[in-house]
Design a protein around this motif. Structure first.
Motif, PDB file in Angstrom:
ATOM      1  N   VAL A  86       0.835  -1.200   0.000  1.00 22.77           N
ATOM      2  CA  VAL A  86       0.000   0.000   0.000  1.00 22.77           C
ATOM      3  C   VAL A  86       0.872   1.253   0.000  1.00 22.77           C
ATOM      4  N   GLY A  87       0.291   2.340  -0.490  1.00 22.76           N
ATOM      5  CA  GLY A  87       1.008   3.611  -0.517  1.00 22.76           C
ATOM      6  C   GLY A  87       0.156   4.786  -0.098  1.00 22.76           C
ATOM      7  N   GLU A  88      -1.113   4.507   0.154  1.00 23.70           N
ATOM      8  CA  GLU A  88      -2.036   5.544   0.630  1.00 23.70           C
ATOM      9  C   GLU A  88      -3.177   4.872   1.388  1.00 23.70           C
ATOM     10  N   PRO A  89      -3.904   5.621   2.203  1.00 27.76           N
ATOM     11  CA  PRO A  89      -4.898   5.021   3.106  1.00 27.76           C
ATOM     12  C   PRO A  89      -6.029   4.260   2.429  1.00 27.76           C
ATOM     13  N   LEU A  90      -6.479   4.676   1.268  1.00 29.13           N
ATOM     14  CA  LEU A  90      -7.595   3.960   0.636  1.00 29.13           C
ATOM     15  C   LEU A  90      -7.196   2.531   0.293  1.00 29.13           C
ATOM     16  N   SER A  91      -6.017   2.340  -0.272  1.00 31.21           N
ATOM     17  CA  SER A  91      -5.610   0.962  -0.592  1.00 31.21           C
ATOM     18  C   SER A  91      -5.412   0.144   0.672  1.00 31.21           C
ATOM     19  N   ALA A  92      -4.968   0.774   1.748  1.00 32.33           N
ATOM     20  CA  ALA A  92      -4.812   0.065   3.023  1.00 32.33           C
ATOM     21  C   ALA A  92      -6.166  -0.377   3.571  1.00 32.33           C
ATOM     22  N   ALA A  93      -7.157   0.498   3.511  1.00 25.70           N
ATOM     23  CA  ALA A  93      -8.503   0.148   3.985  1.00 25.70           C
ATOM     24  C   ALA A  93      -9.132  -0.929   3.103  1.00 25.70           C
ATOM     25  N   LEU A  94      -8.979  -0.807   1.788  1.00 27.19           N
ATOM     26  CA  LEU A  94      -9.559  -1.806   0.883  1.00 27.19           C
ATOM     27  C   LEU A  94      -8.880  -3.163   1.025  1.00 27.19           C
TER      28      LEU A  94
END
Length: 145
Positions: A86-94
Motif C-alpha cells: 500500500v502507498g495511501e490510506p484507501l488501498s490500506a482500507a480496501l
C-alpha cells in the motif's frame, strides 16, 4: 492488539517510527528486526513476519523495505498470509475490507512517515467486509491451480 513489524536495512528508520506510533496507540509491538542499517536480506525478515502472524503470535503484520515490493513477495510466500503493498490510506482500507489482508507492506523510499502512519491507521481500523469477498479470500487460502 499485537502487531508484528519487520524490515530490511533500507526501512529501519521507518520501522522504528511506526513501532513507536503503534505503541503510542496502545498496541503491543513484536519488533522482528533488524536493529540497525547493516545490510540484510528482506526475505529473511518477511518470512519471520509471516510466521509470527500465521502462528498467532501477532494479529497483523507490517512489512517494510525500500520499495515494499520485495518484502511483500516474501510475506506472501506463506499460504496463511495476505500481504498488500500500500502507498495511501484507501488501498490500506480496501486491503482489509475486500481482501481480509493480515499484513501490509510499504516502501520506506516511496512512502513518508506521515503517509505510512495514515496507511497503518486505515488498515487497523477497517474490518473485513465478508459477503461477496469471502469466497474470493477463501480461494486465496486454498488455490486450485
Amino acid at each position: 492488539m499485537k502487531i508484528a513489524i519487520a524490515s530490511d536495512h533500507a526501512a529501519v528508520g521507518l520501522k522504528a517510527e511506526l513501532a513507536q506510533f503503534l505503541r503510542d496507540a496502545g498496541h503491543d509491538v513484536l519488533d522482528l528486526g533488524p536493529e540497525n542499517e547493516d545490510r540484510v536480506d528482506y526475505p529473511d525478515y518477511g518470512y519471520k513476519l509471516a510466521q509470527a502472524v500465521a502462528s498467532g503470535d501477532a494479529t497483523y503484520g507490517v512489512a517494510l523495505c525500500g520499495s515494499g515490493i520485495g518484502i511483500s513477495i516474501a510475506v506472501n510466500r506463506h499460504p496463511a498470509l495476505r500481504c498488500a503493498l500500500v502507498g495511501e490510506p484507501l488501498s490500506a482500507a480496501l486491503a482489509r475490507e475486500h481482501n481480509n489482508a493480515n499484513a501490509i507492506a510499504m516502501g520506506a523510499r516511496l512512502t513518508g512517515p506521515d503517509m505510512a502512519k495514515a496507511c497503518l491507521t486505515a488498515f487497523l481500523s477497517t474490518e473485513f467486509g465478508g459477503g461477496r469477498h469471502a469466497g474470493r479470500v477463501e480461494k486465496l487460502t486454498s488455490p486450485t491451480f
